[in-house]
Write a protein that holds these residues in place. Structure first.
Motif, PDB file in Angstrom:
ATOM      1  N   HIS A  75       0.818  -1.215   0.000  1.00 46.65           N
ATOM      2  CA  HIS A  75       0.000   0.000   0.000  1.00 46.65           C
ATOM      3  C   HIS A  75       0.854   1.268   0.000  1.00 46.65           C
ATOM      4  O   HIS A  75       0.352   2.353  -0.317  1.00 46.65           O
ATOM      5  N   LEU A  76       2.127   1.150   0.370  1.00 43.85           N
ATOM      6  CA  LEU A  76       3.010   2.317   0.413  1.00 43.85           C
ATOM      7  C   LEU A  76       3.659   2.633  -0.929  1.00 43.85           C
ATOM      8  O   LEU A  76       4.100   3.765  -1.151  1.00 43.85           O
ATOM      9  N   ILE A  77       3.737   1.641  -1.815  1.00 46.32           N
ATOM     10  CA  ILE A  77       4.537   1.796  -3.037  1.00 46.32           C
ATOM     11  C   ILE A  77       4.076   2.986  -3.880  1.00 46.32           C
ATOM     12  O   ILE A  77       4.876   3.866  -4.240  1.00 46.32           O
ATOM     13  N   LEU A  78       2.804   3.051  -4.205  1.00 43.45           N
ATOM     14  CA  LEU A  78       2.312   4.121  -5.075  1.00 43.45           C
ATOM     15  C   LEU A  78       2.405   5.503  -4.415  1.00 43.45           C
ATOM     16  O   LEU A  78       2.956   6.436  -5.016  1.00 43.45           O
ATOM     17  N   PRO A  79       1.866   5.693  -3.209  1.00 51.81           N
ATOM     18  CA  PRO A  79       2.006   7.028  -2.604  1.00 51.81           C
ATOM     19  C   PRO A  79       3.455   7.416  -2.349  1.00 51.81           C
ATOM     20  O   PRO A  79       3.823   8.586  -2.500  1.00 51.81           O
ATOM     21  N   MET A  80       4.305   6.455  -1.992  1.00 49.25           N
ATOM     22  CA  MET A  80       5.712   6.770  -1.762  1.00 49.25           C
ATOM     23  C   MET A  80       6.394   7.210  -3.059  1.00 49.25           C
ATOM     24  O   MET A  80       7.232   8.119  -3.057  1.00 49.25           O
ATOM     25  N   THR A  81       6.023   6.577  -4.166  1.00 47.91           N
ATOM     26  CA  THR A  81       6.582   6.954  -5.465  1.00 47.91           C
ATOM     27  C   THR A  81       6.261   8.406  -5.790  1.00 47.91           C
ATOM     28  O   THR A  81       7.116   9.160  -6.272  1.00 47.91           O
TER      29      THR A  81
END
Length: 324
Positions: free
Chosen positions: A181-187
């Motif tokens: 769940h962190l991958i997209l917002p972190m990107t």
């Protein structure tokens, strides 16, 4: 130090007053946040009773004095929307924001340092040009648009990654679920801020490379890498640490936008909801906490500079003597 503490307290007080009066003078009905659709069907007497229960029947100045007195005792009121203490509401979500913002902060400045050194080492060469061109293009993309694009590609079409939330239902302790769940917002967080700081590091290093002491060191036979890493980079570090301290609110603001788009349950989403639904007590505490972060980071940056660079202390001493 006493002056800094006094300045900090005055700034927070001024921020609280400004936020209090602006939020209450803005259009909207806070009763809708607490009572929902029933607020539109209330009679005049019912509305007066409801406003009295929520403390909204007094003049704005009187409301602020009462809020300030309660705040000094640690009572910031209840959330109109969630019907619970605002401290508990924020405490349940602040961890998610710290994870997203904290990891993003480390990645941004770690990668910015690497890219800045790489561009400075290969100045005007192919790697420098490619990195600068990619950075120029990606830095111009709005964060909300990039967020929607990533959701469309990786969540809606490919279905590789989730489009919202901080973890799957019932998997709050599952690290793998949180990571996905962190991958997209972190990107989006990293992409939105990385190139700005990478360019800054690149330009700072190049300024040092062109300094007279570097020419002297090269003339004495010191190797290029030795001059770059032992001298130029060392002189850049005080400014870099100062930039890191100042940039915390900047990155935090970008994190808020990303949280809203991805429906990530953090402080950013909460801040948006409190402003939208006129949840005054929640909005006040969130605004003050954000303001404290901004003020504290700016003061921390000044303290770091004074500790690392003795020239700032000398300049302050000269100004104080001239003022007398």
């Amino acid at each position: 130090m006493i002056k800094k503490i006094l300045f900090f307290c005055i700034s927070v007080w001024f921020l609280s007053a400004l936020l209090f009066f602006i939020s209450r003078l803005a259009p909207g009905d806070p009763l809708v946040s607490y009572y929902g659709e029933r607020a539109e069907k209330m009679s005049v007497q019912e509305r007066e009773w409801a406003e009295e229960q929520l403390g909204l029947d007094e003049p704005i100045f009187g409301q602020y004095i009462r809020w300030l007195e309660n705040a000094f005792h640690g009572n910031f009121g209840i959330s109109y929307k969630y019907k619970m203490d605002v401290v508990e509401v924020i405490g349940a979500r602040i961890g998610n924001t710290l994870i997203l913002g904290g990891i993003g902060f480390v990645l941004i400045f770690g990668l910015a340092m690497v890219l800045g050194i790489l561009c400075a080492w290969y100045e005007d060469c192919l790697p420098d040009r490619i990195i600068c061109q990619i950075g120029t293009v990606t830095s111009c993309i709005p964060e909300f648009w990039l967020s929607l694009l990533l959701i469309l590609i990786f969540a809606a079409n490919l279905r590789w990654l989730p489009s919202s939330g901080a973890y799957a239902v019932g998997e709050a302790e599952n690290i793998k679920s949180r990571f996905r769940h962190l991958i997209l917002p972190m990107t989006v967080v990293v992409t939105g801020h990385l190139w700005y700081y990478a360019y800054m590091i690149r330009n700072r290093i190049l300024e040092e490379v062109r300094a007279d002491y570097v020419l002297l060191a090269r003339a004495k036979g010191l190797r290029r890498w030795s001059v770059m890493f032992r001298h130029c980079l060392r002189n850049v570090m005080p400014a870099y640490l100062s930039i890191m301290a100042i940039s915390v609110p900047h990155i935090l603001g970008g994190t808020y936008i990303v949280e809203t788009v991805f429906s990530y349950p953090g402080i950013g989403t909460l801040l948006y909801e409190s402003a939208r639904y006129k949840d005054y007590n929640l909005l006040m505490l969130l605004g003050i906490l954000s303001g404290i972060a901004v003020i504290f980071c700016n003061m921390l940056s000044q303290i770091i500079n004074e500790k690392i660079d003795p020239r700032m202390k000398a300049d302050d001493a000269v100004r104080e003597v001239e003022g007398r």
